[in-house]
Design an enzyme around this catalytic site. Sequence first.
Site, PDB file in Angstrom:
ATOM      1  N   CYS A   1       0.816  -1.227   0.000  1.00  0.00           N
ATOM      2  CA  CYS A   1       0.000   0.000   0.000  1.00  0.00           C
ATOM      3  C   CYS A   1       0.844   1.268   0.000  1.00  0.00           C
ATOM      4  O   CYS A   1       0.338   2.345  -0.323  1.00  0.00           O
ATOM      5  CB  CYS A   1      -0.952  -0.007   1.181  1.00  0.00           C
ATOM      6  SG  CYS A   1      -2.146  -1.343   1.085  1.00  0.00           S
TER       7      CYS A   1
ATOM      8  N   HIS B   1      -3.212   7.475   1.786  1.00  0.00           N
ATOM      9  CA  HIS B   1      -3.603   6.139   1.337  1.00  0.00           C
ATOM     10  C   HIS B   1      -4.977   5.837   1.935  1.00  0.00           C
ATOM     11  O   HIS B   1      -5.241   6.151   3.095  1.00  0.00           O
ATOM     12  CB  HIS B   1      -2.568   5.116   1.805  1.00  0.00           C
ATOM     13  CG  HIS B   1      -3.030   3.702   1.620  1.00  0.00           C
ATOM     14  ND1 HIS B   1      -3.527   3.256   0.426  1.00  0.00           N
ATOM     15  CD2 HIS B   1      -3.093   2.652   2.474  1.00  0.00           C
ATOM     16  CE1 HIS B   1      -3.878   1.985   0.553  1.00  0.00           C
ATOM     17  NE2 HIS B   1      -3.628   1.597   1.794  1.00  0.00           N
TER      18      HIS B   1
ATOM     19  N   ASN C   1      -9.969   0.126  -0.490  1.00  0.00           N
ATOM     20  CA  ASN C   1      -8.500   0.196  -0.452  1.00  0.00           C
ATOM     21  C   ASN C   1      -7.945  -0.407  -1.741  1.00  0.00           C
ATOM     22  O   ASN C   1      -8.039  -1.613  -1.955  1.00  0.00           O
ATOM     23  CB  ASN C   1      -8.000  -0.579   0.776  1.00  0.00           C
ATOM     24  CG  ASN C   1      -6.478  -0.556   0.912  1.00  0.00           C
ATOM     25  OD1 ASN C   1      -5.773  -0.172  -0.009  1.00  0.00           O
ATOM     26  ND2 ASN C   1      -5.991  -0.985   2.067  1.00  0.00           N
TER      27      ASN C   1
END
Length: 346
Positions: free
Chosen positions: A114, A251, A281
Amino acid sequence: MMKRSLLIGTGSYLPARVVTNDELAQRMETSDDWIRQRTGIGQRHIAADGEMTSALATNAARGALERAGVPVSELDLIVVATTTPDDTFPSTATKVQHALGMTRGFAFDIQAVCAGFVYALATADNFLKAGQGRTALVIGAETFSRLLDWEDRSTCVLFGDGAGAVVLRSEDVEGASTAWGVLSTHLHSDGSARDILYVDGGPSSSGTVGHVRMEGKEVFRHAVSKLSNVIDEALTANGMTSDQVDWLIPHQANRRIIEAMAKRMGLPMTRVVCSIEKHANTSAASIPLALDQAARDGRVKSGDLVLMEAIGGGLAWGAGLVRIGLPTAGNQGQAKAMREEPAPIA
Ligand code: ACO
């Protein structure tokens, strides 16, 4: 004179298929309420069968190049951040390179889960600052749905597929123009926390692709403290305070983590780009995807100071401070080959 990597275009791409929380609730023991309350997620895009990470990345790249007004022939390097490459090898970046019709330069993948986009941005920025290329395409692209265990409700509801891209162009600048482009990036990793977020597969360990495994509460705890620290680090390195930041583009893992960061910085949520409700996500894609959407709907404008931060498996985390667009006519200093007016980045 100093070299700055100016961020001159953004693009993104989402697969057509949207899967809502309610649709997931028909397949497993979960609810729209639970998912929204714990995460802020309302839906996610899922790639079609046969639709690969390279295709998502190429579409996002085309948009970024078009908005930057940069022909493929001017590209020197492509960096793709992904955890879900099409194949074990060759890199997804070389597939994007070929799909774009780029026959020179070089392309490679970065793996920092990520945090991948921040790592890729830092890598491209350092190549450009070192003079190894002038124009770079930095992409975050994922088909994370392929790593999900659809029997594990504690992870499969959290992720989605997508891609985002930015074009960086190196310019020799001085004076006020040095306050534009990538001002600094800050990277960290700590392999000791590997077991709280990993995929239980891989070419060398098991020969299978594997599935995401996560101890959510532990990751949450690390995320809040490590992201707070790296935000402070980025601001301090530039002698700045958070009120100078126009936009926090974090993020998109969990709305509660995003809100905690905004609160820590003293920023109202109106200055945070939060796209988790629509995208979930998307790992390495989440920051450039959110940036592109905010640029296209007019929130993020040329001249805005953006703080990006991310954490993911590794653990790997980082932040970047970027003033978006091209220096304006009023303060362009000696910057050469720049247009008179600030270029719209969307
Ligand atoms: N629907 C309904 N109930 C669920 C679901 C679901 N989808 N998932 C879990 N539950 C249940 C659990 O079984 C548990 O039930 P129990 O109390 O009866 O045992 C209860 O909900 C609470 O579960 P927790 O895991 O304690 O819930 P929590 O509040 O911690 O939220 C979450 C979980 C959303 C995963 C959160 O911990 C989180 O967001 N963590 C951070 C994730 C993150 O930032 N990841 C980083 C990047 S990812 C990457 O790098 C690949």
